[in-house]
Design a protein around this motif. Sequence first.
Motif, PDB file in Angstrom:
ATOM      1  N   MET A  95       0.830  -1.209   0.000  1.00 52.52           N
ATOM      2  CA  MET A  95       0.000   0.000   0.000  1.00 52.52           C
ATOM      3  C   MET A  95       0.864   1.258   0.000  1.00 52.52           C
ATOM      4  O   MET A  95       0.545   2.245  -0.666  1.00 52.52           O
ATOM      5  CB  MET A  95      -0.940  -0.009   1.202  1.00 52.52           C
ATOM      6  CG  MET A  95      -2.037  -1.039   1.085  1.00 52.52           C
ATOM      7  SD  MET A  95      -3.243  -0.880   2.404  1.00 52.52           S
ATOM      8  CE  MET A  95      -4.189  -2.354   2.109  1.00 52.52           C
ATOM      9  N   VAL A  96       1.952   1.218   0.762  1.00 51.94           N
ATOM     10  CA  VAL A  96       2.863   2.362   0.773  1.00 51.94           C
ATOM     11  C   VAL A  96       3.477   2.549  -0.615  1.00 51.94           C
ATOM     12  O   VAL A  96       3.547   3.672  -1.134  1.00 51.94           O
ATOM     13  CB  VAL A  96       3.956   2.179   1.839  1.00 51.94           C
ATOM     14  CG1 VAL A  96       4.992   3.292   1.732  1.00 51.94           C
ATOM     15  CG2 VAL A  96       3.346   2.172   3.237  1.00 51.94           C
ATOM     16  N   ALA A  97       3.929   1.457  -1.216  1.00 49.67           N
ATOM     17  CA  ALA A  97       4.525   1.547  -2.555  1.00 49.67           C
ATOM     18  C   ALA A  97       3.513   2.062  -3.568  1.00 49.67           C
ATOM     19  O   ALA A  97       3.852   2.867  -4.448  1.00 49.67           O
ATOM     20  CB  ALA A  97       5.060   0.183  -2.976  1.00 49.67           C
ATOM     21  N   GLU A  98       2.281   1.601  -3.473  1.00 44.83           N
ATOM     22  CA  GLU A  98       1.235   2.064  -4.400  1.00 44.83           C
ATOM     23  C   GLU A  98       1.027   3.556  -4.251  1.00 44.83           C
ATOM     24  O   GLU A  98       0.955   4.294  -5.245  1.00 44.83           O
ATOM     25  CB  GLU A  98      -0.060   1.307  -4.129  1.00 44.83           C
ATOM     26  CG  GLU A  98      -1.157   1.560  -5.150  1.00 44.83           C
ATOM     27  CD  GLU A  98      -1.873   2.889  -4.984  1.00 44.83           C
ATOM     28  OE1 GLU A  98      -2.217   3.523  -6.008  1.00 44.83           O
ATOM     29  OE2 GLU A  98      -2.074   3.311  -3.820  1.00 44.83           O
ATOM     30  N   LEU A 136       9.688   1.859   6.643  1.00 43.25           N
ATOM     31  CA  LEU A 136       9.736   0.514   7.194  1.00 43.25           C
ATOM     32  C   LEU A 136       8.308  -0.020   7.279  1.00 43.25           C
ATOM     33  O   LEU A 136       7.513   0.447   8.096  1.00 43.25           O
ATOM     34  CB  LEU A 136      10.379   0.525   8.586  1.00 43.25           C
ATOM     35  CG  LEU A 136      11.790   1.119   8.659  1.00 43.25           C
ATOM     36  CD1 LEU A 136      12.231   1.236  10.109  1.00 43.25           C
ATOM     37  CD2 LEU A 136      12.770   0.282   7.859  1.00 43.25           C
ATOM     38  N   ALA A 137       7.990  -0.957   6.420  1.00 42.16           N
ATOM     39  CA  ALA A 137       6.686  -1.620   6.441  1.00 42.16           C
ATOM     40  C   ALA A 137       6.949  -3.110   6.593  1.00 42.16           C
ATOM     41  O   ALA A 137       6.568  -3.922   5.754  1.00 42.16           O
ATOM     42  CB  ALA A 137       5.897  -1.311   5.174  1.00 42.16           C
ATOM     43  N   THR A 138       7.615  -3.452   7.668  1.00 46.31           N
ATOM     44  CA  THR A 138       8.164  -4.801   7.846  1.00 46.31           C
ATOM     45  C   THR A 138       7.290  -5.695   8.706  1.00 46.31           C
ATOM     46  O   THR A 138       7.741  -6.754   9.166  1.00 46.31           O
ATOM     47  CB  THR A 138       9.564  -4.712   8.473  1.00 46.31           C
ATOM     48  OG1 THR A 138       9.488  -3.971   9.700  1.00 46.31           O
ATOM     49  CG2 THR A 138      10.529  -4.009   7.542  1.00 46.31           C
ATOM     50  N   ASN A 187      14.828  10.937   8.187  1.00 46.46           N
ATOM     51  CA  ASN A 187      14.254  10.499   6.908  1.00 46.46           C
ATOM     52  C   ASN A 187      13.891   9.017   6.852  1.00 46.46           C
ATOM     53  O   ASN A 187      13.798   8.427   5.781  1.00 46.46           O
ATOM     54  CB  ASN A 187      15.192  10.835   5.738  1.00 46.46           C
ATOM     55  CG  ASN A 187      15.325  12.326   5.522  1.00 46.46           C
ATOM     56  OD1 ASN A 187      14.365  13.070   5.734  1.00 46.46           O
ATOM     57  ND2 ASN A 187      16.500  12.771   5.125  1.00 46.46           N
ATOM     58  N   ILE A 188      13.690   8.403   8.039  1.00 42.82           N
ATOM     59  CA  ILE A 188      13.206   7.031   8.100  1.00 42.82           C
ATOM     60  C   ILE A 188      11.834   7.051   8.773  1.00 42.82           C
ATOM     61  O   ILE A 188      11.667   7.643   9.847  1.00 42.82           O
ATOM     62  CB  ILE A 188      14.169   6.110   8.872  1.00 42.82           C
ATOM     63  CG1 ILE A 188      15.539   6.103   8.201  1.00 42.82           C
ATOM     64  CG2 ILE A 188      13.618   4.686   8.923  1.00 42.82           C
ATOM     65  CD1 ILE A 188      16.568   5.226   8.902  1.00 42.82           C
ATOM     66  N   PHE A 189      10.875   6.399   8.144  1.00 41.84           N
ATOM     67  CA  PHE A 189       9.495   6.418   8.615  1.00 41.84           C
ATOM     68  C   PHE A 189       8.992   4.990   8.808  1.00 41.84           C
ATOM     69  O   PHE A 189       9.532   4.048   8.238  1.00 41.84           O
ATOM     70  CB  PHE A 189       8.607   7.171   7.619  1.00 41.84           C
ATOM     71  CG  PHE A 189       9.091   8.565   7.334  1.00 41.84           C
ATOM     72  CD1 PHE A 189       8.666   9.634   8.093  1.00 41.84           C
ATOM     73  CD2 PHE A 189      10.015   8.786   6.316  1.00 41.84           C
ATOM     74  CE1 PHE A 189       9.132  10.916   7.842  1.00 41.84           C
ATOM     75  CE2 PHE A 189      10.493  10.060   6.065  1.00 41.84           C
ATOM     76  CZ  PHE A 189      10.044  11.130   6.828  1.00 41.84           C
ATOM     77  N   ALA A 190       7.963   4.856   9.606  1.00 44.01           N
ATOM     78  CA  ALA A 190       7.427   3.529   9.919  1.00 44.01           C
ATOM     79  C   ALA A 190       5.959   3.448   9.557  1.00 44.01           C
ATOM     80  O   ALA A 190       5.197   4.417   9.717  1.00 44.01           O
ATOM     81  CB  ALA A 190       7.623   3.216  11.404  1.00 44.01           C
ATOM     82  N   ALA A 191       5.558   2.289   9.075  1.00 44.90           N
ATOM     83  CA  ALA A 191       4.151   2.003   8.768  1.00 44.90           C
ATOM     84  C   ALA A 191       3.830   0.632   9.340  1.00 44.90           C
ATOM     85  O   ALA A 191       3.976  -0.393   8.666  1.00 44.90           O
ATOM     86  CB  ALA A 191       3.915   2.038   7.262  1.00 44.90           C
ATOM     87  N   PHE A 192       3.418   0.618  10.602  1.00 45.99           N
ATOM     88  CA  PHE A 192       3.081  -0.626  11.289  1.00 45.99           C
ATOM     89  C   PHE A 192       1.606  -0.572  11.678  1.00 45.99           C
ATOM     90  O   PHE A 192       1.215   0.238  12.528  1.00 45.99           O
ATOM     91  CB  PHE A 192       3.956  -0.817  12.530  1.00 45.99           C
ATOM     92  CG  PHE A 192       5.415  -0.996  12.225  1.00 45.99           C
ATOM     93  CD1 PHE A 192       5.895  -2.224  11.774  1.00 45.99           C
ATOM     94  CD2 PHE A 192       6.313   0.052  12.361  1.00 45.99           C
ATOM     95  CE1 PHE A 192       7.243  -2.400  11.480  1.00 45.99           C
ATOM     96  CE2 PHE A 192       7.660  -0.115  12.076  1.00 45.99           C
ATOM     97  CZ  PHE A 192       8.121  -1.339  11.632  1.00 45.99           C
ATOM     98  N   GLY A 193       0.796  -1.440  11.046  1.00 47.71           N
ATOM     99  CA  GLY A 193      -0.643  -1.423  11.315  1.00 47.71           C
ATOM    100  C   GLY A 193      -0.979  -2.057  12.641  1.00 47.71           C
ATOM    101  O   GLY A 193      -1.440  -1.407  13.575  1.00 47.71           O
ATOM    102  N   TYR A 194      -0.757  -3.365  12.741  1.00 50.02           N
ATOM    103  CA  TYR A 194      -0.933  -4.135  13.967  1.00 50.02           C
ATOM    104  C   TYR A 194      -2.399  -4.280  14.384  1.00 50.02           C
ATOM    105  O   TYR A 194      -3.263  -3.494  14.043  1.00 50.02           O
ATOM    106  CB  TYR A 194      -0.106  -3.563  15.114  1.00 50.02           C
ATOM    107  CG  TYR A 194       1.386  -3.712  14.919  1.00 50.02           C
ATOM    108  CD1 TYR A 194       1.904  -4.491  13.889  1.00 50.02           C
ATOM    109  CD2 TYR A 194       2.286  -3.080  15.755  1.00 50.02           C
ATOM    110  CE1 TYR A 194       3.265  -4.640  13.718  1.00 50.02           C
ATOM    111  CE2 TYR A 194       3.664  -3.223  15.589  1.00 50.02           C
ATOM    112  CZ  TYR A 194       4.142  -3.998  14.562  1.00 50.02           C
ATOM    113  OH  TYR A 194       5.490  -4.150  14.381  1.00 50.02           O
ATOM    114  N   GLY A 195      -2.639  -5.348  15.180  1.00 49.35           N
ATOM    115  CA  GLY A 195      -3.978  -5.599  15.687  1.00 49.35           C
ATOM    116  C   GLY A 195      -4.936  -6.061  14.610  1.00 49.35           C
ATOM    117  O   GLY A 195      -4.555  -6.463  13.503  1.00 49.35           O
ATOM    118  N   GLY A 196      -6.215  -5.991  14.928  1.00 56.65           N
ATOM    119  CA  GLY A 196      -7.242  -6.459  14.015  1.00 56.65           C
ATOM    120  C   GLY A 196      -7.520  -5.527  12.852  1.00 56.65           C
ATOM    121  O   GLY A 196      -8.302  -5.858  11.966  1.00 56.65           O
TER     122      GLY A 196
END
Length: 361
Positions: free
Chosen positions: A1-4, A191-193, A316-325
């Motif tokens: 989703m981030v890449a899109e 970081l979408a790891t 310049n480093i960002f995080a995309a961690f959704g987590y949970g339901g």
Amino acid sequence: MVAERLSRQGRQVVIIDREVPSLGSTVASTAMLLWEIDRPLFQLTELYGFEKAVRCYHASHQAARGLRALVAQYGVACHMRPRLSLYLAADDSPNLIQDEYSVRSRADLPSLLLGHAELLQRFAIARAGAILSRDAADADPVLLTRGLLDLSLKRGARLLKANAVAYDGTASSVTVGLEDGFSIEARHVVLATGYVMPDIVRPTAQQPASSWAIATAPQTDNLWPGQALIWEATQNYHYARTTFDGRIIFGGEDDHGLIQPDARDAATPTKVSVLKERLTALWPRTSSPVAFAWSGAFDTTRDGLPLIGAVPGSKNIFAAFGYGGNGITFSLLAAELIGSLLSGGSSPLLDDFAIDRDVSG
């Protein structure tokens, strides 16, 4: 989703994945696309105040709607289906449901309170009550992932099979060190790891856990009316949804103590047995045998909110961690927030979802 999202902005994007895309935690996702957050609105209000809690809920609601719009706009073939959601009373007392509905009504969220009789009549489910909400959905998570990846690649994004092991954000650009000794230099890194969190990210709100799920054989003529997404009004809730080919997926039995693979595997037979019993209690009409059972590690946060935004101490480093339901819904929200941030935008949600936020409740 981030890449899109970033490729849609016309940015040069490189996606680094050490696995085949979609074959990591994606295949274990039940893909219930809810906007309702794991932490009920009334509890989030007690923790952060009404304004912040409602802002987070409205953002999640908009993300759920936005995901459906994105899939429709680009014709992503992923069996996505609009769904109602049922937030069920977990025992004979409807008090928690009523408290939650009261705050949702004040926040102007699309929800309807159902008593026992109406719930039984409309959905043939015997619980003390429920909150019925619109704007949810379900989908095939693997097809959704591959469809979004294809969009990015067609716009010129590049996919690199590699393992990123080091990040240096001390200069004007970020250097990503790879396991094979090579490196990549970029203006920004996201970081979408998923559940493999790099050492440079040190949140205090994160909690690892394990979860289990079962799927029945197809039983198209034996499903609850409307095939609404079902989840329970309790912290360690069970949930249920149907698939496009008529299966019932039922999951839960989350355990924060069993996070090692061996321990999780050893507990699986007992957990699956409990899930079968719980499914039968929820939907006694189910007659089809369990065709699949699986488990996986996942992460939650203590306030039910995602971890999105700048990584503290790493330029310049960002995080995309959704987590949970709400992982998939939160992922779209992360993509939108980070895409806007890299274009000079801002949002109070970036403080709400900050990696180093203080969670006192």
